[in-house]
Design an enzyme around this catalytic site. Sequence first.
Site, PDB file in Angstrom:
ATOM      1  CG  HIS A  10      -2.218  -0.674   1.021  1.00 49.72           C
ATOM      2  ND1 HIS A  10      -2.140  -2.036   0.967  1.00 49.72           N
ATOM      3  CD2 HIS A  10      -3.571  -0.329   1.093  1.00 49.72           C
ATOM      4  CE1 HIS A  10      -3.481  -2.324   0.725  1.00 49.72           C
ATOM      5  NE2 HIS A  10      -4.387  -1.450   0.886  1.00 49.72           N
TER       6      HIS A  10
HETATM    7  N1  LIG Z   1     -12.602  -8.789   1.485  1.00 48.61           N
HETATM    8  C1  LIG Z   1     -13.882  -8.002   1.287  1.00 48.61           C
HETATM    9  N2  LIG Z   1     -15.081  -8.432   0.855  1.00 48.61           N
HETATM   10  C2  LIG Z   1     -16.097  -7.650   0.735  1.00 48.61           C
HETATM   11  N3  LIG Z   1     -16.072  -6.536   1.062  1.00 48.61           N
HETATM   12  C3  LIG Z   1     -14.838  -5.926   1.642  1.00 48.61           C
HETATM   13  C4  LIG Z   1     -13.726  -6.753   1.703  1.00 48.61           C
HETATM   14  N4  LIG Z   1     -13.007  -5.907   2.229  1.00 48.61           N
HETATM   15  C5  LIG Z   1     -13.335  -4.753   2.410  1.00 48.61           C
HETATM   16  N5  LIG Z   1     -14.656  -4.606   2.043  1.00 48.61           N
HETATM   17  C6  LIG Z   1     -15.410  -3.608   1.850  1.00 48.61           C
HETATM   18  O1  LIG Z   1     -14.883  -2.271   1.569  1.00 48.61           O
HETATM   19  C7  LIG Z   1     -15.093  -1.294   2.065  1.00 48.61           C
HETATM   20  C8  LIG Z   1     -13.650  -0.305   2.533  1.00 48.61           C
HETATM   21  O2  LIG Z   1     -13.428   0.198   1.421  1.00 48.61           O
HETATM   22  P1  LIG Z   1     -12.313   1.063   1.280  1.00 48.61           P
HETATM   23  O3  LIG Z   1     -12.377   2.081   2.547  1.00 48.61           O
HETATM   24  O4  LIG Z   1     -12.717   1.972   0.155  1.00 48.61           O
HETATM   25  O5  LIG Z   1     -10.805   0.536   1.192  1.00 48.61           O
HETATM   26  P2  LIG Z   1      -9.846   0.195   2.118  1.00 48.61           P
HETATM   27  O6  LIG Z   1     -10.212  -0.669   3.217  1.00 48.61           O
HETATM   28  O7  LIG Z   1      -8.715  -0.515   1.393  1.00 48.61           O
HETATM   29  O8  LIG Z   1      -9.343   1.517   2.634  1.00 48.61           O
HETATM   30  C9  LIG Z   1     -15.633  -1.826   3.654  1.00 48.61           C
HETATM   31  O9  LIG Z   1     -16.406  -1.201   4.321  1.00 48.61           O
HETATM   32  C10 LIG Z   1     -16.109  -3.283   3.156  1.00 48.61           C
HETATM   33  O10 LIG Z   1     -17.527  -3.324   2.890  1.00 48.61           O
END
Ligand SMILES: Nc1ncnc2c1ncn2[C@@H]1O[C@H](COP(=O)(O)OP(=O)(O)O)[C@@H](O)[C@H]1O
Lengths: 122, 122, 195, 195
Positions: A10
């Site tokens: 990341h």
């Molecule tokens: N393995 C997964 N399967 C399904 N949804 C996921 C998974 N990991 C994260 N999410 C979804 O992604 C969202 C977070 O997105 P975002 O904040 O844009 O990404 P990051 O966590 O990389 O910063 C979570 O609230 C959840 O709904």
Amino acid sequence: MTLGITIVSHVPDIAAGLPKLLTQVAADVPLTYAGGTDDGDIGTSMAKISQAFDDNAADEILAFYDLGSAKMNLEMAQEMSDKTIHLYDTALIEGAYTAASLLEAGVPLADVEEQLKPLKIK
Amino acid sequence: MTLGITIVSHVPDIAAGLPKLLTQVAADVPLTYAGGTDDGDIGTSMAKISQAFDDNAADEILAFYDLGSAKMNLEMAQEMSDKTIHLYDTALIEGAYTAASLLEAGVPLADVEEQLKPLKIK
Amino acid sequence: MALTVDNLTEWINAFAQKVTDKKDYLSELDTPIGDGDHGNNMARGVKAVQESLDAKAPADLTAAFKQIAMALISKVGGASGPLYGTAFLEMAKKSKDSTEIADLFAAADAGIKKRGGAQAGDKTMVDVWEPLAAKLASGSLTQAEIDEAVNSTEEMIAKKGRASYLGERSSGHLDPGAMSSGYLFTALIETEGIL
Amino acid sequence: MALTVDNLTEWINAFAQKVTDKKDYLSELDTPIGDGDHGNNMARGVKAVQESLDAKAPADLTAAFKQIAMALISKVGGASGPLYGTAFLEMAKKSKDSTEIADLFAAADAGIKKRGGAQAGDKTMVDVWEPLAAKLASGSLTQAEIDEAVNSTEEMIAKKGRASYLGERSSGHLDPGAMSSGYLFTALIETEGIL
Ligand SMILES: Nc1ncnc2c1ncn2[C@@H]1O[C@H](COP(=O)(O)OP(=O)(O)O)[C@@H](O)[C@H]1O
Ligand SMILES: Nc1ncnc2c1ncn2[C@@H]1O[C@H](COP(=O)(O)OP(=O)(O)O)[C@@H](O)[C@H]1O
Ligand SMILES: [Mg+2]
Ligand SMILES: [Mg+2]
Ligand SMILES: [Mg+2]
Ligand SMILES: [Mg+2]
């Protein structure tokens, strides 16, 4: 069939920094990396990962990542790549270091994977 | 008693990069790092680690490292420090990320340590 | 209950508008149980989607879905990028043999689950996509049902994504990806002529 | 068999000379089973040691050992830094009640083992320090015994340090830290008036 390593983090600095640790013990192993989003922020980029696969001189690649969302982009890039990509759910630094050491010593992939098993933490 | 995190890596870029991942999920956790030798080469430095302990605003520190020789310098710095230093043999990135997330959420140290156990790979 | 390039575009624009309006709220939801960027990620993503659709009018539904997917995959940056991206990529594939909402959403839901490995109850966007795709298959969807699905994530303990690092501490917070997915479904039922 | 600031300085200078002469060889040994820097690390370390002793003549044996330890700890950079550093720090502590070689080396050997957690047979410098400290305790040490200890590491499988990542592949190579430790013992027996 040459074996290479691709690092996905990341954080651009981590992605760029880890190969410095690996080349010390694996000067002959093709190493590429993808760090951060397309804009260089914290995150990952499928395009950067695809590029790192393409740029790797090897035709078979062992890929290591930090957090789960990196894995999703890695899998998308894996599906789109012509190369054979192996994805490991190991500790990023320690897994990549182990793999690099062993590949440099000419250890076959199956044995490398055996050594990576205890480092699986995801 | 405030709890902080110190990152020790052989590579200056990794040491400087990992806190960028951690501050995203732990804006309030005191974070310091030590990367590379005194000359900025790949390696570790007891003096830099001691400095990172001193510079950390917390009086109790969770420390994470990459390779074994970093641990030896960490232990020397630990012996010399007035602060309470906890050293974890976990995956560096994944262990520090887990600890940072939990500390930010106010989880007590004993519970944080419980969560770190499955990440012990050294 | 069939999709065309026109009503798809209308739907996506409505979704983009909601995400943009709620950008700060989505990032706030992502702060206690994540890294606080979900609103920014999604806002950047939907902006790229709109730019893509503006720059090149898609020839058909498949092309439209693909453009949407590609914009999200390349611009979101977080976990939600490959997840939403995969949802629209799967809709693109499915649209070659069906334009039925029920079929398209079933494909998208399966894609999200495969990509992220989450199942219902893991406190992710799956907790919105799975039940609401099922509702669409049964022929109707209401705002109350959307709210219920989104709110169901509040008490859950996260098993996937960044929130899962918090274990039990993740309970008591709405999942940000569930919330943004709720907007997608609200935009869908608000778009005339789709349902 | 007692140490003074003078013969300690002579011994350390002889060690520094050997390390400097064999810098490339030590790094070569570290290449197949490590990161190829042991010669550079040690050369940097012994240079700092000599500079420290030149800059400030130690008041007594304890001060001399401490200066040597601090220079190694701060300048070596690799695993051998804290290990050699600990060895000399332990000698500094021990020198407050004994200047006997046997006592000093027993303390150093224990310190290295505590610091690195390695035991005999792990293919590290411990495979030189442990048997040779025992020889010193029994009253004599020969070059043949030093060579034997260093060479014993060749067939071993590394359990500690970077070479341990190679598992069985680490066999068939001399351990670089064992070699540099061998030079330390050779310099010791070559220094007149110590043994
Ligand atoms: N393995 C997964 N399967 C399904 N949804 C996921 C998974 N990991 C994260 N999410 C979804 O992604 C969202 C977070 O997105 P975002 O904040 O844009 O990404 P990051 O966590 O990389 O910063 C979570 O609230 C959840 O709904
Ligand atoms: N845990 C340990 N215990 C004892 N000796 C060790 C340990 N780890 C490494 N060594 C010694 O250190 C030597 C390597 O030193 P050096 O190359 O300077 O450090 P690095 O491995 O950090 O590059 C090895 O050959 C071995 O003799
Ligand atoms: Mg986020
Ligand atoms: Mg993010
Ligand atoms: Mg070395
Ligand atoms: Mg080194």
